[in-house]
Design an enzyme around this catalytic site. Sequence first.
Site, PDB file in Angstrom:
ATOM      1  N   HIS A  68       3.605  -5.473   2.579  1.00 15.43           N
ATOM      2  CA  HIS A  68       4.319  -4.757   3.008  1.00 15.43           C
ATOM      3  C   HIS A  68       4.681  -4.219   4.340  1.00 15.43           C
ATOM      4  O   HIS A  68       3.377  -4.473   5.152  1.00 15.43           O
ATOM      5  CB  HIS A  68       3.224  -3.592   3.029  1.00 15.43           C
ATOM      6  N   GLU A  72       2.985  -1.444   6.825  1.00 15.05           N
ATOM      7  CA  GLU A  72       1.810  -1.074   7.025  1.00 15.05           C
ATOM      8  C   GLU A  72       0.742  -2.487   7.148  1.00 15.05           C
ATOM      9  O   GLU A  72       0.064  -2.655   8.397  1.00 15.05           O
ATOM     10  CB  GLU A  72       0.690   0.171   6.429  1.00 15.05           C
ATOM     11  N   CYS A 101      -0.244   2.345   0.821  1.00 17.59           N
ATOM     12  CA  CYS A 101      -0.984   2.092  -0.106  1.00 17.59           C
ATOM     13  C   CYS A 101      -2.471   1.852  -0.322  1.00 17.59           C
ATOM     14  O   CYS A 101      -2.836   1.398   0.989  1.00 17.59           O
ATOM     15  CB  CYS A 101      -0.682   1.129  -0.745  1.00 17.59           C
ATOM     16  N   CYS A 158      -2.759  -1.505   1.899  1.00 14.15           N
ATOM     17  CA  CYS A 158      -2.409  -1.536   3.416  1.00 14.15           C
ATOM     18  C   CYS A 158      -3.900  -0.397   3.956  1.00 14.15           C
ATOM     19  O   CYS A 158      -4.027  -0.672   4.839  1.00 14.15           O
ATOM     20  CB  CYS A 158      -0.661  -0.429   3.568  1.00 14.15           C
TER      21      CYS A 158
END
Length: 161
Positions: A55, A57, A85, A88
């Site tokens: 992801h 992040e 999430c 992350c």
Amino acid sequence: MTQPSYKQMLTFLRLSNEVAKRAMSLGHHPFGAVLVAPDHETVLLTQCNIDTVNHAESTLARIAATNYTPEYLADCTLYTAVEPCCMCSGTIYWANIGRVVYAMSEERLLACTGNHGENPTMSVSAEYVFSHGQKQIELIGPVVELEEEIVKLQQDFWHSR
């Protein structure tokens, strides 16, 4: 740690949404992250989403952790259009990034994606993850003023797949 101004938050949240659009142009999901220095002006890193495991992040946090000291990162801010999430959030925590600002909640993302096989959103908030750590990560969001433009990008993407 000094606080970013509301105008600075809006600027960098919009930039994170532009990074999300870059992700889309590369064939990835519409998520982007921006790391800003303690001066609240200098962009240190931007990162778009790569895939379901990398992801924006978490990838940004790992890169930041290899390029800056934990002490420096504690005074930095990560901006992301959508609340990080749980994966992350954990990576941000371990990278020692001191502040996260987001525009749209993970719960709202679930409403945009529905039960989409490419984004099985978990109902675990960043606040929950950070509250179970031994150090404080400041969390600011959702930033309601930008929420609808973020929602539109997410809905347009997920409803076209």
